[in-house]
Design an enzyme around this catalytic site. Structure first.
Site, PDB file in Angstrom:
ATOM      1  CG  ASP A  35       5.951   2.218  -4.004  1.00 41.97           C
ATOM      2  OD1 ASP A  35       5.051   2.488  -5.247  1.00 41.97           O
ATOM      3  OD2 ASP A  35       5.151   3.352  -3.473  1.00 41.97           O
ATOM      4  CB  ILE A  36       7.399   6.870  -0.836  1.00 45.84           C
ATOM      5  CG1 ILE A  36       7.889   7.289   0.065  1.00 45.84           C
ATOM      6  CG2 ILE A  36       6.705   7.025  -1.898  1.00 45.84           C
ATOM      7  CD1 ILE A  36       8.468   9.074   0.101  1.00 45.84           C
ATOM      8  CG  ASN A  91       0.436   1.565 -13.289  1.00 48.74           C
ATOM      9  OD1 ASN A  91      -0.634   0.490 -13.421  1.00 48.74           O
ATOM     10  ND2 ASN A  91       0.663   2.058 -11.535  1.00 48.74           N
ATOM     11  N   GLY A  97      -2.843   5.263 -15.036  1.00 48.44           N
ATOM     12  CA  GLY A  97      -2.724   5.634 -14.081  1.00 48.44           C
ATOM     13  C   GLY A  97      -1.484   5.710 -13.231  1.00 48.44           C
ATOM     14  CD  GLN A  98       4.441   5.857 -17.095  1.00 44.23           C
ATOM     15  OE1 GLN A  98       3.726   5.260 -18.429  1.00 44.23           O
ATOM     16  NE2 GLN A  98       5.506   5.890 -16.791  1.00 44.23           N
ATOM     17  CG  HIS A 104       7.209   2.740 -12.309  1.00 44.44           C
ATOM     18  ND1 HIS A 104       7.262   3.318 -12.338  1.00 44.44           N
ATOM     19  CD2 HIS A 104       6.326   2.351 -11.764  1.00 44.44           C
ATOM     20  CE1 HIS A 104       6.231   3.562 -12.868  1.00 44.44           C
ATOM     21  NE2 HIS A 104       5.468   3.529 -11.820  1.00 44.44           N
ATOM     22  CG  HIS A 106       3.404  -0.878  -9.807  1.00 40.46           C
ATOM     23  ND1 HIS A 106       3.535  -0.396  -8.367  1.00 40.46           N
ATOM     24  CD2 HIS A 106       2.958   0.378  -9.844  1.00 40.46           C
ATOM     25  CE1 HIS A 106       3.800   1.052  -8.669  1.00 40.46           C
ATOM     26  NE2 HIS A 106       3.266   1.584  -9.825  1.00 40.46           N
TER      27      HIS A 106
END
Ligand code: AMP
Length: 141
Positions: A35-36, A91, A97-98, A104, A106
């Protein structure tokens, strides 16, 4: 339903390599990359190459495969980074919170000394949990 029309997102561009990412795993069905904006060091996203919007509409075979890949990577976070635990989270929809509308998972490695706090918990009035459980049970198919 309009919300379930296919969307091209930043993740499609990572799959096609138009956008670079720090990839940790790839096979015919799944891709995983860092994750960035990590919650903790090593925070990884596992995504399907075939588009689905989120947890609600992802097909059974893809879900099964992705969660097996997620488990492999979670174990590697233990051995490679010394993670003591992991939070596994999907999410799904903006209310949850998506922000990127390509399914995906997390994987957030936990080290014991991070400041991440999980959600606050409450309690039920008498009879409310039974009422809710009956509603949910009746709607499962
Ligand atoms: P969510 O908010 O659950 O939809 O998660 C989307 C995640 O994608 C967020 O944690 C973002 O930090 C992450 N993200 C967005 N763009 C990129 C990118 N180019 N490379 C890696 N992760 C990204």
């Amino acid at each position: 339903m309009l919300s379930y029309l296919r969307m091209d997102t930043i993740f499609s561009k990572i799959i096609s390599r138009e956008v670079s990412a720090d990839i940790v795993y790839e096979d015919d069905i799944a891709l995983a990359f860092l994750d960035i904006a990590p919650v903790t060091e090593g925070h990884t996203l596992v995504i399907p190459k075939k588009w689905s919007r989120n947890f609600f509409d992802t097909d059974e075979a893809t879900l099964q495969h992705l969660f097996l890949v997620a488990q492999k990577i979670a174990r590697s976070l233990q051995t490679s980074l010394g993670a003591k635990g992991v939070n596994v989270q999907c999410n799904s929809e903006p209310e949850a919170g998506q922000t990127v509308f390509h399914f995906h998972i997390h994987l957030i490695p936990r080290f014991g000394d991070d400041a991440l706090v999980l959600w606050p918990q409450g309690s039920y009035e008498k009879g409310r949990a039974t009422e809710l459980a009956q509603k949910i049970k009746a709607a499962i198919h």
